[in-house]
Design an enzyme around this catalytic site. Sequence first.
Site, PDB file in Angstrom:
ATOM      1  N   GLU A  97       0.845  -1.190   0.000  1.00 60.42           N
ATOM      2  CA  GLU A  97       0.000   0.000   0.000  1.00 60.42           C
ATOM      3  C   GLU A  97       0.886   1.248   0.000  1.00 60.42           C
ATOM      4  O   GLU A  97       1.881   1.307   0.723  1.00 60.42           O
ATOM      5  CB  GLU A  97      -0.834  -0.045   1.281  1.00 60.42           C
ATOM      6  CG  GLU A  97      -1.690   1.156   1.557  1.00 60.42           C
ATOM      7  CD  GLU A  97      -2.295   1.106   2.970  1.00 60.42           C
ATOM      8  OE1 GLU A  97      -3.196   1.911   3.231  1.00 60.42           O
ATOM      9  OE2 GLU A  97      -1.874   0.274   3.791  1.00 60.42           O
ATOM     10  N   ASP A 202      13.495  -2.184  14.368  1.00 59.50           N
ATOM     11  CA  ASP A 202      14.447  -1.263  13.707  1.00 59.50           C
ATOM     12  C   ASP A 202      13.860   0.147  13.770  1.00 59.50           C
ATOM     13  O   ASP A 202      13.741   0.841  12.756  1.00 59.50           O
ATOM     14  CB  ASP A 202      14.671  -1.711  12.260  1.00 59.50           C
ATOM     15  CG  ASP A 202      15.884  -1.031  11.616  1.00 59.50           C
ATOM     16  OD1 ASP A 202      16.658  -0.361  12.332  1.00 59.50           O
ATOM     17  OD2 ASP A 202      16.055  -1.168  10.394  1.00 59.50           O
TER      18      ASP A 202
HETATM   19  P1  ADP Z   1      14.547   0.481   2.677  1.00 64.48           P
HETATM   20  O1  ADP Z   1      13.969  -0.905   2.806  1.00 64.48           O
HETATM   21  O2  ADP Z   1      15.378   0.630   1.442  1.00 64.48           O
HETATM   22  O3  ADP Z   1      15.276   0.950   3.924  1.00 64.48           O
HETATM   23  P2  ADP Z   1      12.230   2.078   3.447  1.00 64.48           P
HETATM   24  O4  ADP Z   1      11.202   1.064   3.805  1.00 64.48           O
HETATM   25  O5  ADP Z   1      12.935   2.742   4.578  1.00 64.48           O
HETATM   26  O6  ADP Z   1      13.311   1.453   2.432  1.00 64.48           O
HETATM   27  O7  ADP Z   1      11.542   3.152   2.493  1.00 64.48           O
HETATM   28  C1  ADP Z   1      12.244   4.240   1.930  1.00 64.48           C
HETATM   29  C2  ADP Z   1      11.437   5.510   2.076  1.00 64.48           C
HETATM   30  O8  ADP Z   1      10.228   5.386   1.346  1.00 64.48           O
HETATM   31  C3  ADP Z   1      11.025   5.770   3.513  1.00 64.48           C
HETATM   32  O9  ADP Z   1      11.926   6.619   4.157  1.00 64.48           O
HETATM   33  C4  ADP Z   1       9.660   6.402   3.393  1.00 64.48           C
HETATM   34  O10 ADP Z   1       9.761   7.809   3.317  1.00 64.48           O
HETATM   35  C5  ADP Z   1       9.126   5.897   2.080  1.00 64.48           C
HETATM   36  N1  ADP Z   1       8.132   4.811   2.257  1.00 64.48           N
HETATM   37  C6  ADP Z   1       8.328   3.597   2.789  1.00 64.48           C
HETATM   38  N2  ADP Z   1       7.222   2.849   2.735  1.00 64.48           N
HETATM   39  C7  ADP Z   1       6.285   3.617   2.135  1.00 64.48           C
HETATM   40  C8  ADP Z   1       4.914   3.397   1.754  1.00 64.48           C
HETATM   41  N3  ADP Z   1       4.301   2.238   1.975  1.00 64.48           N
HETATM   42  N4  ADP Z   1       4.258   4.411   1.154  1.00 64.48           N
HETATM   43  C9  ADP Z   1       4.883   5.582   0.901  1.00 64.48           C
HETATM   44  N5  ADP Z   1       6.165   5.838   1.209  1.00 64.48           N
HETATM   45  C10 ADP Z   1       6.865   4.874   1.823  1.00 64.48           C
END
Ligand code: ADP
Length: 298
Positions: A97, A202
């Site tokens: 999502e 985390d």
């Molecule tokens: P990684 O697994 O590479 O560490 P993240 O899960 O931290 O990636 O996601 C990277 C960035 O994308 C986050 O800092 C956040 O701002 C954005 N993000 C993560 N998940 C979502 C989501 N479901 N919807 C919108 N933005 C998201």
Amino acid sequence: MTPKTATAIAADISAAIHAPFILHTQRPVSGGDVNAAYVIADRNGAQYFVKLNTTARISMFEAEAAGLREIAQTKIIRVPQPICWGTGESSAYLAMEYIELASNSTAQNQVRLGHQLAQLHRVTAPRYGWRINNTLGTTPQINTEHDHWPHFWREHRLGVQLSLAAHHGYTGALQRKGEQLLADIPIFFTNYRPTPSLLHGDLWSGNYGIDAQDSPVIFDPAIYYGDRETDLAMTELFGGFSENFYHAYRDAYPLDTDFKTRKILYNLYHILNHLNLFGGSYLRQAEHMIDRLLSEIR
Ligand code: ADP
């Protein structure tokens, strides 16, 4: 990602949601340290958040999806709903999502985050660990279940990171002091037996945001059941959580007084992981933390 990959992922999403989803646009998202991330959209404005990595990383995405589900099913705190995951010709992906995230923390949403995290920590399991191994960054995180928390922390957390550090060439003082600390771990738990709480695993400020309704959202978890102090400790490691958050948490679920010492033991795990992933100045920080811990018990 290539149009072919994006189109194939859109088709998988369509199958998973039992509704048409035809790729119209894709845009890269910055911010993660592990994966490439994109938002893909159809002509009607429906959007999904997609993480991409090499095909070998598919188990990392499976574990992340399962972790998001585990938190989602508590209905306590918002997480992105995982939609589907899989491998293509040259990459593995996880689609979830899309949530429009803001970073503006207010007193109100920090209080809410504190309360919700406390509630999440009241979700418990009979044993420490989890049925699935996952990753912290890209480091494997072993969740083999155990009844004894100090043992779990020594074997599956600090011990693993110290061995990895030796493998990366960080021998010498770090290992010598580290061995001493591993042997002394039970001393930090003389009068304390934590409940196995559902953890984010985390929880630094880059892994939470605020949605359009001003509700907190947590993402990118490395979940397992363990001492809730580990999540609280990590929030302090890199900052980004306000006093309102801490007050609200402690109000809802008070902390033991020895948290102030154990949090160093818990954050050492993350600092060793940073040493193993990024090297550099984390060596001195890790050694300094071990020195402090050893001085507390001598
Ligand atoms: P990684 O697994 O590479 O560490 P993240 O899960 O931290 O990636 O996601 C990277 C960035 O994308 C986050 O800092 C956040 O701002 C954005 N993000 C993560 N998940 C979502 C989501 N479901 N919807 C919108 N933005 C998201």
